[in-house]
Design a protein around this motif. Structure first.
Motif, PDB file in Angstrom:
ATOM      1  N   SER A 170       0.856  -1.107  -0.173  1.00  0.00           N
ATOM      2  CA  SER A 170       0.081   0.160   0.198  1.00  0.00           C
ATOM      3  C   SER A 170       0.856   1.585   0.077  1.00  0.00           C
ATOM      4  O   SER A 170       0.554   2.062  -0.478  1.00  0.00           O
ATOM      5  N   LEU A 171       1.851   1.403   0.544  1.00  0.00           N
ATOM      6  CA  LEU A 171       3.012   2.754   0.173  1.00  0.00           C
ATOM      7  C   LEU A 171       4.048   2.435  -0.917  1.00  0.00           C
ATOM      8  O   LEU A 171       4.942   3.312  -0.662  1.00  0.00           O
ATOM      9  N   THR A 172       4.079   1.959  -1.839  1.00  0.00           N
ATOM     10  CA  THR A 172       5.242   1.224  -2.527  1.00  0.00           C
ATOM     11  C   THR A 172       5.304   2.785  -3.068  1.00  0.00           C
ATOM     12  O   THR A 172       6.050   3.490  -3.805  1.00  0.00           O
ATOM     13  N   ASP A 173       3.640   3.604  -4.026  1.00  0.00           N
ATOM     14  CA  ASP A 173       4.140   4.580  -4.464  1.00  0.00           C
ATOM     15  C   ASP A 173       4.699   5.339  -3.620  1.00  0.00           C
ATOM     16  O   ASP A 173       5.385   6.829  -4.280  1.00  0.00           O
ATOM     17  N   ALA A 174       3.931   5.803  -2.600  1.00  0.00           N
ATOM     18  CA  ALA A 174       4.987   6.682  -1.750  1.00  0.00           C
ATOM     19  C   ALA A 174       6.044   6.440  -1.667  1.00  0.00           C
ATOM     20  O   ALA A 174       6.791   7.590  -1.602  1.00  0.00           O
ATOM     21  N   MET A 175       6.653   5.559  -1.399  1.00  0.00           N
ATOM     22  CA  MET A 175       8.080   4.723  -1.585  1.00  0.00           C
ATOM     23  C   MET A 175       8.792   5.523  -2.527  1.00  0.00           C
ATOM     24  O   MET A 175      10.012   5.904  -2.457  1.00  0.00           O
ATOM     25  N   THR A 176       8.288   5.594  -4.299  1.00  0.00           N
ATOM     26  CA  THR A 176       8.958   5.612  -5.050  1.00  0.00           C
ATOM     27  C   THR A 176       9.455   6.832  -5.147  1.00  0.00           C
ATOM     28  O   THR A 176       9.475   7.152  -5.777  1.00  0.00           O
ATOM     29  N   ASP A 177       8.010   7.509  -5.001  1.00  0.00           N
ATOM     30  CA  ASP A 177       8.050   9.272  -5.234  1.00  0.00           C
ATOM     31  C   ASP A 177       9.387   9.617  -4.236  1.00  0.00           C
ATOM     32  O   ASP A 177       9.726  10.548  -4.944  1.00  0.00           O
ATOM     33  N   HIS A 178       8.955   9.119  -2.973  1.00  0.00           N
ATOM     34  CA  HIS A 178       9.895   9.844  -2.304  1.00  0.00           C
ATOM     35  C   HIS A 178      11.707   9.984  -2.635  1.00  0.00           C
ATOM     36  O   HIS A 178      12.284  10.372  -2.814  1.00  0.00           O
ATOM     37  N   HIS A 179      11.792   8.561  -3.350  1.00  0.00           N
ATOM     38  CA  HIS A 179      13.172   7.355  -4.251  1.00  0.00           C
ATOM     39  C   HIS A 179      13.089   9.067  -5.042  1.00  0.00           C
ATOM     40  O   HIS A 179      14.808   9.120  -5.436  1.00  0.00           O
ATOM     41  N   VAL A 180      12.219   9.103  -5.919  1.00  0.00           N
ATOM     42  CA  VAL A 180      12.276  10.297  -6.982  1.00  0.00           C
ATOM     43  C   VAL A 180      12.568  11.804  -6.135  1.00  0.00           C
ATOM     44  O   VAL A 180      14.010  12.034  -7.018  1.00  0.00           O
ATOM     45  N   ARG A 181      12.240  12.169  -5.608  1.00  0.00           N
ATOM     46  CA  ARG A 181      12.266  13.064  -5.522  1.00  0.00           C
ATOM     47  C   ARG A 181      14.352  13.587  -4.786  1.00  0.00           C
ATOM     48  O   ARG A 181      14.603  14.351  -5.136  1.00  0.00           O
ATOM     49  N   ALA A 182      14.384  11.972  -3.678  1.00  0.00           N
ATOM     50  CA  ALA A 182      15.847  12.248  -3.159  1.00  0.00           C
ATOM     51  C   ALA A 182      16.957  12.263  -4.308  1.00  0.00           C
ATOM     52  O   ALA A 182      17.472  12.853  -4.112  1.00  0.00           O
ATOM     53  N   HIS A 183      16.541  11.797  -5.527  1.00  0.00           N
ATOM     54  CA  HIS A 183      17.477  11.448  -6.409  1.00  0.00           C
ATOM     55  C   HIS A 183      17.542  12.589  -7.614  1.00  0.00           C
ATOM     56  O   HIS A 183      18.298  12.982  -7.374  1.00  0.00           O
ATOM     57  N   SER A 184      16.358  13.105  -7.175  1.00  0.00           N
ATOM     58  CA  SER A 184      16.151  14.633  -8.336  1.00  0.00           C
ATOM     59  C   SER A 184      17.077  15.628  -7.353  1.00  0.00           C
ATOM     60  O   SER A 184      18.179  16.683  -7.892  1.00  0.00           O
ATOM     61  N   ALA A 185      17.252  16.025  -6.204  1.00  0.00           N
ATOM     62  CA  ALA A 185      17.593  16.323  -5.037  1.00  0.00           C
ATOM     63  C   ALA A 185      19.293  16.377  -5.473  1.00  0.00           C
ATOM     64  O   ALA A 185      19.736  17.414  -5.306  1.00  0.00           O
ATOM     65  N   ALA A 186      19.412  15.333  -5.096  1.00  0.00           N
ATOM     66  CA  ALA A 186      20.660  14.548  -5.401  1.00  0.00           C
ATOM     67  C   ALA A 186      21.657  15.292  -6.353  1.00  0.00           C
ATOM     68  O   ALA A 186      22.643  15.927  -6.524  1.00  0.00           O
ATOM     69  N   VAL A 187      20.918  14.634  -7.749  1.00  0.00           N
ATOM     70  CA  VAL A 187      21.192  15.496  -8.727  1.00  0.00           C
ATOM     71  C   VAL A 187      21.548  16.725  -9.272  1.00  0.00           C
ATOM     72  O   VAL A 187      22.277  17.235  -9.623  1.00  0.00           O
ATOM     73  N   THR A 188      20.316  17.360  -8.433  1.00  0.00           N
ATOM     74  CA  THR A 188      20.955  18.968  -9.008  1.00  0.00           C
ATOM     75  C   THR A 188      21.595  19.652  -7.571  1.00  0.00           C
ATOM     76  O   THR A 188      22.657  20.234  -8.653  1.00  0.00           O
ATOM     77  N   LYS A 189      22.002  18.919  -6.960  1.00  0.00           N
ATOM     78  CA  LYS A 189      23.011  19.418  -5.690  1.00  0.00           C
ATOM     79  C   LYS A 189      24.854  19.286  -6.411  1.00  0.00           C
ATOM     80  O   LYS A 189      25.384  19.791  -6.909  1.00  0.00           O
ATOM     81  N   VAL A 190      24.550  17.818  -7.480  1.00  0.00           N
ATOM     82  CA  VAL A 190      25.169  17.452  -8.296  1.00  0.00           C
ATOM     83  C   VAL A 190      25.740  18.609  -8.877  1.00  0.00           C
ATOM     84  O   VAL A 190      27.243  18.864  -9.740  1.00  0.00           O
TER      85      VAL A 190
END
Length: 338
Positions: free
Chosen positions: A217-237
């Motif tokens: 039931s929380l797969t989508d929430a985990m996926t969204d958080h995962h993508v946001r976290a990585h997008s933030a990492a890419v932006t910082k780099v």
């Protein structure tokens, strides 16, 4: 023969017999103690058997489950068992290859996969209990909540509900099942009990792997958080590369700047930009060189192609010229001349 429950210790070093009896009254009493319902009308006194074995070091009373415990249950009953898992426990069903196993159904529908996970508020029943054996992993809900808080940054407000069928046709799920079977084997042999650190790492891998691989039931929430976290990492780099392109930079420094791991950063760059962090840095440096060569050609600054290239980390002139030509379609001297 019916009589006192048998508690002989199994030969497996990591196993302890919890219960063994062919006495109908004792079997029913144990099932009642566990809070389940057994629909069974023995035709004779010795009409069935129930045997429960726990693997690992921690003690267990009756069928009471502990955090992340493993059991083998042998049924030999012409019966139906109605099951409601304890308030905060998830139970993974892992049949033994080549051995008949009980078949669970939820809401009147049989689970097609022999592998399943059932949790709180999911009453179900087991059928085909004659000469059937089942391995189970019992995981506390508190363990899942801690892992989800680690992944999502906060404890989820809703209860975790897994898709009950574990589809081993999926390679990732199949790998998780293999890991679970390995864990059960180690627990049974006594190896995990003798090596607490190994046991801890295996439990963590199983817990996080199940959250990552099995739909819930929380797969989508985990996926969204995962993508946001990585997008933030890419932006910082990307920002770090722009600001520090003239400095000697390693992949470890880029990961540290983005507060993530090297592997996670590489996956994020491949997914979002179809490149690697270090290749992205090289392209930033080539753009810096290109801008300065244009300025030299306009007479705005002074310098040579070799000097400009070296200032941005390109010390091998032949390789630099080749990279520049691949990026801009011509050699650096043409940029200066034009």
């Amino acid at each position: 023969m019916a009589g006192e429950p048998r508690h002989a210790r199994p030969t497996d070093l990591g196993a302890s017999r919890v219960f063994s009896s062919s006495n109908p009254e004792e079997i029913k009493a144990l099932i009642d103690l566990s809070g389940q319902e057994l629909r069974w009308t023995p035709r004779a006194r010795d009409n069935g058997e129930l045997r429960v074995t726990q693997f690992g070091r921690l003690p267990v009373t009756g069928l009471a489950r502990i955090s992340f415990s493993s059991h083998e249950t042998l049924f030999d009953l012409d019966a139906e068992l109605r099951v409601e898992e304890p308030e905060d426990v998830y139970v993974v069903h892992l049949p033994i290859p080549g051995v008949q196993h009980p078949v669970p159904d939820v809401n009147g529908e049989e689970i097609q996969s022999p592998h399943a996970i059932l949790g709180p508020d999911e009453p179900h029943r087991w059928t085909r209990l004659r000469n059937a054996t089942l391995m189970t992993l019992s995981i506390q809900g508190s363990d899942f909540r801690a892992a989800l808080a680690d992944r999502l940054g906060d404890t989820p407000a809703t209860r975790l509900r897994f898709n009950p069928e574990i589809n081993t046709a999926d390679p990732g799920i199949a790998s998780w099942v293999q890991l679970a079977q390995t864990y059960l084997h180690l627990s049974r042999s006594g190896f995990a009990a003798a090596s607490p650190l190994t046991d801890s790492h295996l439990r963590q891998a199983l817990l996080y792997g199940l959250l990552d691989m099995q739909p819930h039931s929380l797969t989508d929430a985990m996926t969204d958080h995962h993508v946001r976290a990585h997008s933030a990492a890419v932006t910082k780099v990307r920002e770090y590369c722009e600001d520090n392109a003239a400095e000697p930079i390693t992949i470890s420094e880029l990961a540290a700047a983005s507060h993530t791991t090297v592997r996670a950063l590489q996956r994020a760059f491949r997914r979002e930009l179809d490149t690697t962090p270090m290749e992205y840095l090289r392209q930033v440096r080539l753009a810096k060189v290109h801008a300065e060569l244009i300025a030299i050609g306009k007479g705005e600054i002074r310098g040579t192609i070799a000097e400009v290239a070296a200032n941005w980390g390109f010390y091998h002139q032949a390789r630099f010229a080749q990279s520049y030509r691949q990026r801009y379609g011509h050699l650096p001297k043409r940029t200066v001349r034009d």
